[in-house]
Design a protein around this motif. Sequence first.
Motif, PDB file in Angstrom:
ATOM      1  N   ASN A   1       0.823  -1.206   0.000  1.00  0.00           N
ATOM      2  CA  ASN A   1       0.000   0.000   0.000  1.00  0.00           C
ATOM      3  C   ASN A   1       0.855   1.254   0.000  1.00  0.00           C
ATOM      4  OD1 ASN A   1      -2.332  -1.535   0.033  1.00  0.00           O
ATOM      5  ND2 ASN A   1      -2.541  -1.488   2.257  1.00  0.00           N
ATOM      6  N   ALA A   2       1.952   1.216   0.778  1.00  0.00           N
ATOM      7  CA  ALA A   2       2.852   2.370   0.817  1.00  0.00           C
ATOM      8  C   ALA A   2       3.524   2.575  -0.542  1.00  0.00           C
ATOM      9  CB  ALA A   2       3.904   2.172   1.903  1.00  0.00           C
ATOM     10  N   ASP A   3       3.910   1.452  -1.189  1.00  0.00           N
ATOM     11  CA  ASP A   3       4.544   1.554  -2.497  1.00  0.00           C
ATOM     12  C   ASP A   3       3.583   2.114  -3.539  1.00  0.00           C
ATOM     13  OD1 ASP A   3       6.844   0.546  -1.438  1.00  0.00           O
ATOM     14  OD2 ASP A   3       6.569  -1.493  -2.182  1.00  0.00           O
ATOM     15  N   LYS A   4       2.311   1.764  -3.423  1.00  0.00           N
ATOM     16  CA  LYS A   4       1.322   2.309  -4.349  1.00  0.00           C
ATOM     17  C   LYS A   4       1.241   3.824  -4.232  1.00  0.00           C
ATOM     18  CE  LYS A   4      -1.731  -1.746  -4.493  1.00  0.00           C
ATOM     19  NZ  LYS A   4      -3.070  -2.274  -4.128  1.00  0.00           N
ATOM     20  N   GLN A   5       1.285   4.317  -3.006  1.00  0.00           N
ATOM     21  CA  GLN A   5       1.236   5.762  -2.796  1.00  0.00           C
ATOM     22  C   GLN A   5       2.478   6.443  -3.354  1.00  0.00           C
ATOM     23  OE1 GLN A   5      -1.546   7.327  -1.752  1.00  0.00           O
ATOM     24  NE2 GLN A   5      -2.350   5.229  -1.825  1.00  0.00           N
ATOM     25  N   ILE A   6       3.635   5.759  -3.242  1.00  0.00           N
ATOM     26  CA  ILE A   6       4.868   6.312  -3.816  1.00  0.00           C
ATOM     27  C   ILE A   6       4.729   6.436  -5.327  1.00  0.00           C
ATOM     28  CG2 ILE A   6       7.305   5.807  -4.270  1.00  0.00           C
ATOM     29  CD1 ILE A   6       7.427   4.523  -1.494  1.00  0.00           C
ATOM     30  N   ILE A   7       4.207   5.375  -5.952  1.00  0.00           N
ATOM     31  CA  ILE A   7       4.035   5.384  -7.404  1.00  0.00           C
ATOM     32  C   ILE A   7       3.097   6.507  -7.824  1.00  0.00           C
ATOM     33  CG2 ILE A   7       3.094   4.089  -9.365  1.00  0.00           C
ATOM     34  CD1 ILE A   7       5.780   3.091  -8.495  1.00  0.00           C
ATOM     35  N   LEU A   8       1.960   6.623  -7.145  1.00  0.00           N
ATOM     36  CA  LEU A   8       0.987   7.665  -7.494  1.00  0.00           C
ATOM     37  C   LEU A   8       1.581   9.053  -7.288  1.00  0.00           C
ATOM     38  CD1 LEU A   8      -2.291   6.153  -5.987  1.00  0.00           C
ATOM     39  CD2 LEU A   8      -1.711   6.408  -8.409  1.00  0.00           C
ATOM     40  N   GLY A   9       2.363   9.215  -6.225  1.00  0.00           N
ATOM     41  CA  GLY A   9       2.959  10.518  -5.942  1.00  0.00           C
ATOM     42  C   GLY A   9       3.970  10.947  -6.983  1.00  0.00           C
ATOM     43  N   ARG A  10       4.573   9.982  -7.673  1.00  0.00           N
ATOM     44  CA  ARG A  10       5.582  10.296  -8.684  1.00  0.00           C
ATOM     45  C   ARG A  10       4.984  10.433 -10.075  1.00  0.00           C
ATOM     46  NH1 ARG A  10       9.538   5.434  -7.459  1.00  0.00           N
ATOM     47  NH2 ARG A  10      10.318   5.934  -9.531  1.00  0.00           N
ATOM     48  N   MET A  11       3.669  10.195 -10.203  1.00  0.00           N
ATOM     49  CA  MET A  11       3.023  10.275 -11.503  1.00  0.00           C
ATOM     50  C   MET A  11       2.347  11.625 -11.701  1.00  0.00           C
ATOM     51  SD  MET A  11       1.157   6.625 -12.138  1.00  0.00           S
ATOM     52  CE  MET A  11       2.102   5.157 -12.527  1.00  0.00           C
ATOM     53  N   SER A  12       2.281  12.039 -12.944  1.00  0.00           N
ATOM     54  CA  SER A  12       1.522  13.242 -13.277  1.00  0.00           C
ATOM     55  C   SER A  12       0.029  12.913 -13.259  1.00  0.00           C
ATOM     56  CB  SER A  12       1.913  13.744 -14.665  1.00  0.00           C
ATOM     57  OG  SER A  12       1.487  12.810 -15.653  1.00  0.00           O
ATOM     58  N   LYS A  13      -0.776  13.933 -13.270  1.00  0.00           N
ATOM     59  CA  LYS A  13      -2.232  13.747 -13.253  1.00  0.00           C
ATOM     60  C   LYS A  13      -2.699  12.953 -14.468  1.00  0.00           C
ATOM     61  CE  LYS A  13      -6.570  16.314 -12.811  1.00  0.00           C
ATOM     62  NZ  LYS A  13      -7.165  17.664 -12.686  1.00  0.00           N
ATOM     63  N   ILE A  14      -2.072  13.216 -15.604  1.00  0.00           N
ATOM     64  CA  ILE A  14      -2.449  12.522 -16.833  1.00  0.00           C
ATOM     65  C   ILE A  14      -2.171  11.028 -16.709  1.00  0.00           C
ATOM     66  CG2 ILE A  14      -1.980  12.287 -19.298  1.00  0.00           C
ATOM     67  CD1 ILE A  14      -3.525  14.770 -18.630  1.00  0.00           C
TER      68      ILE A  14
ATOM     69  N   LEU B   1      17.972   4.539  -4.227  1.00  0.00           N
ATOM     70  CA  LEU B   1      16.569   4.424  -3.827  1.00  0.00           C
ATOM     71  C   LEU B   1      16.073   5.570  -2.950  1.00  0.00           C
ATOM     72  CD1 LEU B   1      16.262   0.568  -3.239  1.00  0.00           C
ATOM     73  CD2 LEU B   1      15.779   1.898  -5.292  1.00  0.00           C
ATOM     74  N   PRO B   2      16.859   6.086  -1.986  1.00  0.00           N
ATOM     75  CA  PRO B   2      16.356   7.221  -1.199  1.00  0.00           C
ATOM     76  C   PRO B   2      16.094   8.456  -2.058  1.00  0.00           C
ATOM     77  CG  PRO B   2      18.243   6.200  -0.119  1.00  0.00           C
ATOM     78  CD  PRO B   2      18.171   5.622  -1.492  1.00  0.00           C
ATOM     79  N   GLN B   3      16.897   8.653  -3.090  1.00  0.00           N
ATOM     80  CA  GLN B   3      16.735   9.839  -3.929  1.00  0.00           C
ATOM     81  C   GLN B   3      15.561   9.703  -4.896  1.00  0.00           C
ATOM     82  OE1 GLN B   3      20.523  11.917  -5.097  1.00  0.00           O
ATOM     83  NE2 GLN B   3      21.434   9.937  -4.576  1.00  0.00           N
ATOM     84  N   LEU B   4      15.099   8.453  -5.077  1.00  0.00           N
ATOM     85  CA  LEU B   4      13.904   8.228  -5.894  1.00  0.00           C
ATOM     86  C   LEU B   4      12.635   8.209  -5.053  1.00  0.00           C
ATOM     87  CD1 LEU B   4      15.140   5.418  -8.340  1.00  0.00           C
ATOM     88  CD2 LEU B   4      15.011   7.890  -8.745  1.00  0.00           C
ATOM     89  N   GLY B   5      12.801   8.264  -3.719  1.00  0.00           N
ATOM     90  CA  GLY B   5      11.638   8.246  -2.842  1.00  0.00           C
ATOM     91  C   GLY B   5      11.123   6.869  -2.540  1.00  0.00           C
ATOM     92  N   VAL B   6      11.901   5.845  -2.878  1.00  0.00           N
ATOM     93  CA  VAL B   6      11.464   4.472  -2.638  1.00  0.00           C
ATOM     94  C   VAL B   6      11.641   4.091  -1.173  1.00  0.00           C
ATOM     95  CG1 VAL B   6      11.832   2.050  -3.267  1.00  0.00           C
ATOM     96  CG2 VAL B   6      11.969   3.842  -5.010  1.00  0.00           C
ATOM     97  N   ILE B   7      12.736   4.531  -0.560  1.00  0.00           N
ATOM     98  CA  ILE B   7      12.970   4.333   0.866  1.00  0.00           C
ATOM     99  C   ILE B   7      13.268   5.698   1.479  1.00  0.00           C
ATOM    100  CG2 ILE B   7      13.792   1.969   0.584  1.00  0.00           C
ATOM    101  CD1 ILE B   7      16.631   2.946   0.787  1.00  0.00           C
ATOM    102  N   PRO B   8      13.156   5.846   2.812  1.00  0.00           N
ATOM    103  CA  PRO B   8      13.346   7.156   3.443  1.00  0.00           C
ATOM    104  C   PRO B   8      14.700   7.781   3.087  1.00  0.00           C
ATOM    105  CG  PRO B   8      12.406   5.622   5.013  1.00  0.00           C
ATOM    106  CD  PRO B   8      12.748   4.824   3.790  1.00  0.00           C
ATOM    107  N   TYR B   9      14.678   9.083   2.848  1.00  0.00           N
ATOM    108  CA  TYR B   9      15.885   9.812   2.449  1.00  0.00           C
ATOM    109  C   TYR B   9      16.631  10.332   3.669  1.00  0.00           C
ATOM    110  CZ  TYR B   9      18.841  13.559   0.629  1.00  0.00           C
ATOM    111  OH  TYR B   9      19.905  14.372   0.351  1.00  0.00           O
ATOM    112  N   ASP B  10      17.937  10.127   3.689  1.00  0.00           N
ATOM    113  CA  ASP B  10      18.815  10.677   4.713  1.00  0.00           C
ATOM    114  C   ASP B  10      20.095  11.104   4.012  1.00  0.00           C
ATOM    115  OD1 ASP B  10      21.180  10.469   6.652  1.00  0.00           O
ATOM    116  OD2 ASP B  10      19.480  10.312   8.041  1.00  0.00           O
ATOM    117  N   LYS B  11      20.376  12.394   4.021  1.00  0.00           N
ATOM    118  CA  LYS B  11      21.495  12.932   3.252  1.00  0.00           C
ATOM    119  C   LYS B  11      22.826  12.299   3.644  1.00  0.00           C
ATOM    120  CE  LYS B  11      23.436  17.338   1.666  1.00  0.00           C
ATOM    121  NZ  LYS B  11      22.933  17.191   0.276  1.00  0.00           N
ATOM    122  N   ASP B  12      23.056  12.133   4.945  1.00  0.00           N
ATOM    123  CA  ASP B  12      24.314  11.550   5.408  1.00  0.00           C
ATOM    124  C   ASP B  12      24.457  10.098   4.965  1.00  0.00           C
ATOM    125  OD1 ASP B  12      25.011  13.926   6.601  1.00  0.00           O
ATOM    126  OD2 ASP B  12      24.225  13.356   8.578  1.00  0.00           O
ATOM    127  N   GLN B  13      23.342   9.357   5.013  1.00  0.00           N
ATOM    128  CA  GLN B  13      23.393   7.959   4.585  1.00  0.00           C
ATOM    129  C   GLN B  13      23.663   7.844   3.088  1.00  0.00           C
ATOM    130  OE1 GLN B  13      23.065   4.847   6.266  1.00  0.00           O
ATOM    131  NE2 GLN B  13      23.592   6.191   7.974  1.00  0.00           N
TER     132      GLN B  13
END
Length: 359
Positions: free
Chosen positions: A81-94, A239-251
């Motif tokens: 379910n969380a991955d679905k929201q990630i996918i939708l968030g990265r898509m345009s309205k179209i 993956l963090p920079q794509l929003g797939v897993i939580p982003y942490d700049k130091d990591q």
Amino acid sequence: MSLLGIKTLQIQEYFWYGDVFITRFHEDDDTFEFSCEDVPRTFLGCKKLLTNLIWSYWENKEPENAIFDWQYAEAKQEKLNADKQIILGRMSKIKREILKQMPWMLEYLAITTCDGDALVDANIRKSKNHPGMPEVSVGDHCRTIAIKAVAKANGLDLEIRETPRTPEHLSISKLGKVPAFEGADGFKLFECMAIALYITSQNEQTTLLGGNKKEYAEIIKWMSFFNNEIVILMTQQLLPQLGVIPYDKDQVELFTNMTQKCVDVAEEYLQDRTFLVGEQLSLADLFCAANISLGFQFFYGTAWRQQNPNVSRWYEMICHQPIYAAVTDKFQLLDEPKLTNNPPQKKPETAPESVAAVA
């Protein structure tokens, strides 16, 4: 018995455990013959049937698989379910509007694009062959490029199935990872290195596996190094920079540096070499170039390539090899890196002139 927490079963002892009866299952160490003993009297007339049934369950590990699925079903669904929201968030309205025509595809995209072991590039667009219907195209997986390249060169017709975690897939790879392989004779393999080596070996005259045992060992060495050291670290950078897993700049910075240290090993090695093994193209070159392609796709712009000329020269040369180019998209290098250790940004919802423009 171990699944039910029962350590021992006395001779002639049988009883009901809830709605499951316990019986003894025996397999001979030498002959592999098996028998089903201590069956309740009610079932004695069906002993042969029960023996076959229990053996089938035993062989396929169905009780363990059922318990595993039950234990992790809720967690798997939450992740999905969380991955679905990630996918939708990265898509345009179209794109979201197109997806509404086939809602089941959202789950497929969530599985294939939000999994560290299924890094693919997915697009949704209107079908050219069937106007008004959407279609999904899935790009190259870095761990399957070499397999497809060698299969094509050997004239092997691979039936590529891009939907993971089907019953057929899980029967080969219990963890649901890609790639997995099943031959026409029923031979099954998982793990990309094993599959690549097996497909390559189908050509008895191949030169891709080296000219002697030492070269063969070197091929496996480099395949293992890129697959375990470079790709795994690079995905933690990506993956963090794509929003797939939580982003942490130091990591991200940490994994960027760790990845580079591994690439430095290849950079130094290729100082006075054209290929990874010997004096001609090998499976190691195809496999390792595909593995590091993620870096050239997202990170390695002009400045990086100037600082790493040997790996860059080798990678570009492999990409232009006919055997490699035959199964990959048109080769193109980055001027500037696409990702530079910044939090993932949602794309603005600007409506393009046509749906085709967002494909």
